[in-house]
Write a protein that holds these residues in place. Sequence first.
Motif, PDB file in Angstrom:
ATOM      1  N   LEU A 144       0.830  -1.201   0.000  1.00 38.94           N
ATOM      2  CA  LEU A 144       0.000   0.000   0.000  1.00 38.94           C
ATOM      3  C   LEU A 144       0.868   1.256   0.000  1.00 38.94           C
ATOM      4  O   LEU A 144       1.984   1.228   0.504  1.00 38.94           O
ATOM      5  CB  LEU A 144      -0.898   0.024   1.239  1.00 38.94           C
ATOM      6  N   VAL A 209      -5.589  -0.373  -5.419  1.00 37.41           N
ATOM      7  CA  VAL A 209      -6.747   0.504  -5.493  1.00 37.41           C
ATOM      8  C   VAL A 209      -7.177   0.810  -4.054  1.00 37.41           C
ATOM      9  O   VAL A 209      -7.486  -0.098  -3.291  1.00 37.41           O
ATOM     10  CB  VAL A 209      -7.905  -0.191  -6.231  1.00 37.41           C
ATOM     11  N   THR A 211      -9.864   2.163  -1.758  1.00 40.53           N
ATOM     12  CA  THR A 211     -11.279   2.539  -1.757  1.00 40.53           C
ATOM     13  C   THR A 211     -11.594   3.279  -0.468  1.00 40.53           C
ATOM     14  O   THR A 211     -10.865   3.178   0.510  1.00 40.53           O
ATOM     15  CB  THR A 211     -12.158   1.286  -1.856  1.00 40.53           C
ATOM     16  N   ASP A 213     -14.462   2.888   1.205  1.00 40.68           N
ATOM     17  CA  ASP A 213     -15.425   2.201   2.057  1.00 40.68           C
ATOM     18  C   ASP A 213     -14.735   1.296   3.059  1.00 40.68           C
ATOM     19  O   ASP A 213     -15.258   0.267   3.448  1.00 40.68           O
ATOM     20  CB  ASP A 213     -16.433   1.423   1.216  1.00 40.68           C
ATOM     21  N   VAL A 214     -13.547   1.682   3.440  1.00 38.72           N
ATOM     22  CA  VAL A 214     -12.755   0.870   4.366  1.00 38.72           C
ATOM     23  C   VAL A 214     -12.400   1.739   5.562  1.00 38.72           C
ATOM     24  O   VAL A 214     -11.982   2.879   5.402  1.00 38.72           O
ATOM     25  CB  VAL A 214     -11.486   0.384   3.635  1.00 38.72           C
ATOM     26  N   ASP A 215     -12.603   1.188   6.746  1.00 34.46           N
ATOM     27  CA  ASP A 215     -12.239   1.920   7.958  1.00 34.46           C
ATOM     28  C   ASP A 215     -10.804   1.559   8.309  1.00 34.46           C
ATOM     29  O   ASP A 215     -10.533   0.472   8.813  1.00 34.46           O
ATOM     30  CB  ASP A 215     -13.191   1.538   9.088  1.00 34.46           C
ATOM     31  N   PHE A 216      -9.897   2.484   8.031  1.00 32.78           N
ATOM     32  CA  PHE A 216      -8.493   2.154   8.231  1.00 32.78           C
ATOM     33  C   PHE A 216      -8.119   2.060   9.701  1.00 32.78           C
ATOM     34  O   PHE A 216      -7.129   1.434  10.032  1.00 32.78           O
ATOM     35  CB  PHE A 216      -7.609   3.186   7.533  1.00 32.78           C
ATOM     36  N   VAL A 218      -9.647   0.441  12.007  1.00 30.81           N
ATOM     37  CA  VAL A 218      -9.760  -0.969  12.383  1.00 30.81           C
ATOM     38  C   VAL A 218      -8.607  -1.761  11.794  1.00 30.81           C
ATOM     39  O   VAL A 218      -7.943  -2.554  12.469  1.00 30.81           O
ATOM     40  CB  VAL A 218     -11.113  -1.515  11.879  1.00 30.81           C
ATOM     41  N   MET A 219      -8.342  -1.506  10.528  1.00 32.88           N
ATOM     42  CA  MET A 219      -7.281  -2.271   9.873  1.00 32.88           C
ATOM     43  C   MET A 219      -5.937  -1.991  10.511  1.00 32.88           C
ATOM     44  O   MET A 219      -5.122  -2.899  10.691  1.00 32.88           O
ATOM     45  CB  MET A 219      -7.232  -1.913   8.394  1.00 32.88           C
ATOM     46  N   PHE A 222      -5.559  -3.836  13.726  1.00 35.01           N
ATOM     47  CA  PHE A 222      -5.192  -5.228  13.456  1.00 35.01           C
ATOM     48  C   PHE A 222      -3.725  -5.312  13.068  1.00 35.01           C
ATOM     49  O   PHE A 222      -2.987  -6.169  13.545  1.00 35.01           O
ATOM     50  CB  PHE A 222      -6.056  -5.787  12.320  1.00 35.01           C
TER      51      PHE A 222
END
Lengths: 605, 694
Positions: A144, A209, A211, A213-216, A218-219, A222
Amino acid sequence: MPKHYRPPGKKKEGTAATFITRTKAVRNLQVTLPHFRKLCILKGVFPREPKKKIHGSEKTYYHVKDINFLMHEPLRGKLWDIKAYKKKIKKARGKKNKDMVERLLDCQPTYKLDRLVLERYPTFVDALRDLDDCLTMVHLFATLPAMESEHIQVDRIHNCRRLSHEWQAYISRTHSLRRTFISVKGIYYQAEVEGQKITWLTPHALQQVVTDDVDFNVMLTFLEFYETLLGFVNFKLYHSINVKYPPILDPRLEALADELYALCRYIATGSRTLSGNSQSGISSESEQTGNKKMNSESEESEVRLAQLQHQLPANERGALMNMMEDVNGADEEDQDTKECKSLFKDFKFFLSREVPRESLLFIIPAFGGLVSWEGDGAPFMETDEDVTHQIVDRPSLGRKFLSREYVQPQWIFDCINARIILPTEQYLLGRVPPPHLSPFVDNEAEGYVPEYAETIKRLQAAARRQVLPLPGLDPMDFSDPGSLLAEGIIDRAEANEAAEQRQKLLKLEQQYHDELKMELQGVTFSAVASKGNSQIPPAGDVEVEEGASKALDQVAEDELNLSKVSMSRRQRGLMEAIQIGKERKRNKIELLKERRKNSEANRKG
Amino acid sequence: MAKLKIRDKKVKIAITKDKKKKDKADPEAVPELPAEYSSPTRDEEHSDSRDVSQSSDSERSCEINEVEENDLHHPAEESDSSEDEVAPRNTIGDVPLEWYKDEEHIGYDIAGRKIKKHARKDKIESFLAGVDDSKNWRKIYDEYNDEEVELTKKEMKLIKRLLQGSTPHTEVDPYAPYVDWFDWEDKGHPLSNAPEPKRRFIPSKWEHKKVVKYIRAIRKGWIKFEKPEEEPRHYLLWGDDSTSAESKRQGLKYIPAPKPKLAGHEESYNPSLEYIPTQEEINSYQLMYEEDRPKFIPKRYESLRNVPAYENALKEGFDRCLDLYLCPRTRKKRINIDPESLKPKLPSRKDLKPYPSKCYLEYLGHSGPVKSVSVEISGQWLASGSTDGTIRLWEVETGRCLKVWEVGQPVNHVAWNPLPQLPILAASAGHDVLLLDTGLGDAEEQHRITELLHVEESASTDDRDLVSWAREEMYGGIRLKHTKAVANVEWHRKGDYFTTFSRDTKAVLLHQLSKKQTHNPFKKLRGLAVSAVFHPTRSIFFISTKNHIRIYDLLKSKLINKLETGLQEVSSVAVHPGGDNLIVGSKEGKMCWFDMDLSSRPYKILKTHPKDITNVAFHRSYPLFASSSEDCTAYVFHGMVYSDLNQNPLIVPLEILRGHASSKYGGVLDCKFHPRQPWLFTAGADSVIKLYCH
């Protein structure tokens, strides 16, 4: 008075007492929802499914013990502290107290997740078992871009890259990679470490890509845990092969973004020096001091080595050959590893610019091959006479060496999955390669074997000098003992055993054959069982004689219907579900077969 | 005046300047002085001071020149302080002069040369000189510069004025009107005229306090300037795994998250051709429900370089994260059972023989759907009624049609009198019920039958009667004329009573053959009757409406029990020959078995047929029962009722009987068991009657 006195009217037992809703849990813990999420993620707490959802079916329920577990987590206090500290900074900033802001920013409170890793995975094997998601996530973030707007810092991305390379270097070094698969989503790898099968997915090395619609948040939470976990796992793994962790890399190679190669070299040299040291005999009593000494010594030597490597010409072949030869610990390797290690033993690969370099640099050494690439820091040049295969992925090539084969990257992957060296004709430069099949599918269980899988199977059998019956034989033909005999002996080495087995097989075959005949005559197994031999076909029964198969179907259906009638509703539902599932599977296979037929017809026509 | 004063000062400045520029400044420039500048007073001064020293005079003239030039350029911008600007010739500064007392020089000039002391005159000499000079009183000895200065007249005046306490210059008007150069009204900030406060000159108390605070914070370690030492980030976290006490996970039992599904062939970048859906298939996905739609559509790329980045990579990673921390995890047992094992353990059908399984005979002759069949109690004769308006009498064993009655109306139901000595056939056709003499049996029986079936014409003329008993002219017998179409006829076991009801009225009528009477005992029936049956042994009567079955005691003529079927629409009822069990067929294809000793709810519900059940039947002696349905099948069951009350009835499905063709009137319309043999008669809508034997 009972031990746990409960005031009257307060009904708290059973499900009501063991499960609480998320809102209540958050309130009990006195944290905010984002902090609660973070705690849950880091501690590995997940909702439970109570038998009876007392506070409503739409709510999420947590086990009270889980929440108590969170309650006693020191991290909760740390999060509070951090929150308070942030307020301090904000306040100082509001008062335009720059010194204070700087001072506060300089020493912010941090927390460590080491203890949590140990708590969640008390043994190393536990950690390995859960490593799939971790590796996939770390590899994803390694590709990324850093985004300030999403709080994805550059150093985290770099850390992910480093961790993933360290992992790959270990896998490659210990030859524990087992399967690979190029999918549309990325490249799947499956490795076997300490008996655990670990599968991970790396995205294609392209711009990802991003997007919205992702809650970073939370990611990233993790990722935080996964980074720690993978760091410790890597440490343990490197420790097990006597390499110091974290590795000190050749800065030049690092600058050229060849971390993996640098790591490989590091591991090779590191293990050599360390193993030498350990062989020199340190008594177990003075191990600690010895270790310390060794560490310092080795550290020195590492630094020196790194400097030395820096001075050395990168394509110095002697060092590389040394590295490859100096594979120790052969005695503890199992059959699989040996097989993997020697798959590309005699080959020397050269990668063109357009092929996925990182992946191939990881894979080929994992299967014992030598590999180089186009660019600085490469161990050998394209013009090297000994190169046996050049991996290319372009429609045509201007200048070719006659001494080497120009194959597409898929060849490597297919070879690895098949564990044999496949013929290269189909994979040559400019051709459309044969279908790439997933190594994770059990074709027999699935019920459908793709054409190329059969080809590979034949080639594998040929490689093992065995003769298998030709695929596509009818079961009727197969059941014919004569033809089976004509096919040849299954195992020449153990003739008598094989003979016995064949006898058994023949017997079974015969039985099956008979049954099939009977079925064709219109006698079902149940009919045989129920009516025995005293069956007299009634005169009025016209339908059965009309079409045997139709009648048979009818009988089978009747049988099913009758049994269904006497079942309970629950069992009937279950049975129907099973049947629906089977039907679906069958339909899928039918569809595949039909498409295959169509495509074959198209090819001919 | 102010200007003049300033100009004076300029003179002093200029002197110093000129001393610097001594060599640069041209002395010839003096005569070229503009006339206006050489004021008479100045001339005077010059002339006065000329004898003092020639050189100084020339200097001064130059100075003036300079001054005036300066004055031209900067008229009023010089500072007011005058003392410092007259730079003395001597440059030693403000040091005690006695330091130079014994030296030959008094100091240094600006170029650093020693300034020699003048030869000291003795007192007499100087006194004498003073006496001679009339201007002596004006002379002052400047110790610092070691020279005598002669005060000019102007200076004298100035001193005089100072001594008087007035302004030194006469031009200054101390009482001039005040001009406020600053316009206060428009400006936002007044300049304070307040004197500088004391606090500006002493160190701040609060600053001091703050400093003390910081010092304390630093001493106590509240403020840290250096970062804490970084420990190695990674270490050997897992030691040897042998320590079992530590290697136990705390808390609840850990449920590992299920691993994501591994990629199949279709996910390959280059899958086999058969995995790629055609364009039509892809289009057809759009018609599917969103949840049924395949998530992943396989695609084929000719080479690896063509594969683009996967657009859902992040999304899928995120979804996995959500699954990991938001999904409740439970351990579920994966049911991987053989469907065969689900089938209940039932006694083998072989042991339950005999039962009808094969079609043995077909009775052909009707031209319309056969609505009803009935077997004579001896089992020798079969009667059937059809919608083609005929009633036929068959010989069971041979299939021969013995007799045909042309009724003219579609026959709904036929029923034999259960007494073997009275072979009377009751048939419902349209609004009428016919009691027909079949002409079977010997002469004595025939005689009794004709007697029974004799009706006086006059008896049935009353209009109030529900039913009129009349003679059947054509075939002999009785015709009971009803007001509505009659659906069903059922005989009492003793053969004297029979019941009829219609689908249009609530009335369920009881007829007595011997007295030719009709009753309507069930006045309060809720809903239309669907079926009405006599109890095989006791004087109990069952009436079924759509959802319920009411059980009446005929002797006491009251309701005993009500059975709740739970079915949507009951179509038929049959009573077990024992009398305690009942089967009910419904139009939704379900069959209920009631054990009336057990409960008023069904003991077992069997979901048998996909379509309406038309009729259900019990065998009189064998433990068999059957159901017929519109789906052209008839089911045969084993239904064993035990005399032991604790043992539940055993129900085993035995056989599905097929053979009837489907027609628009339905499938199998009626089924009846042979009274003695385990045989089943089925009447089909395809105008065929079939006999199934074991």
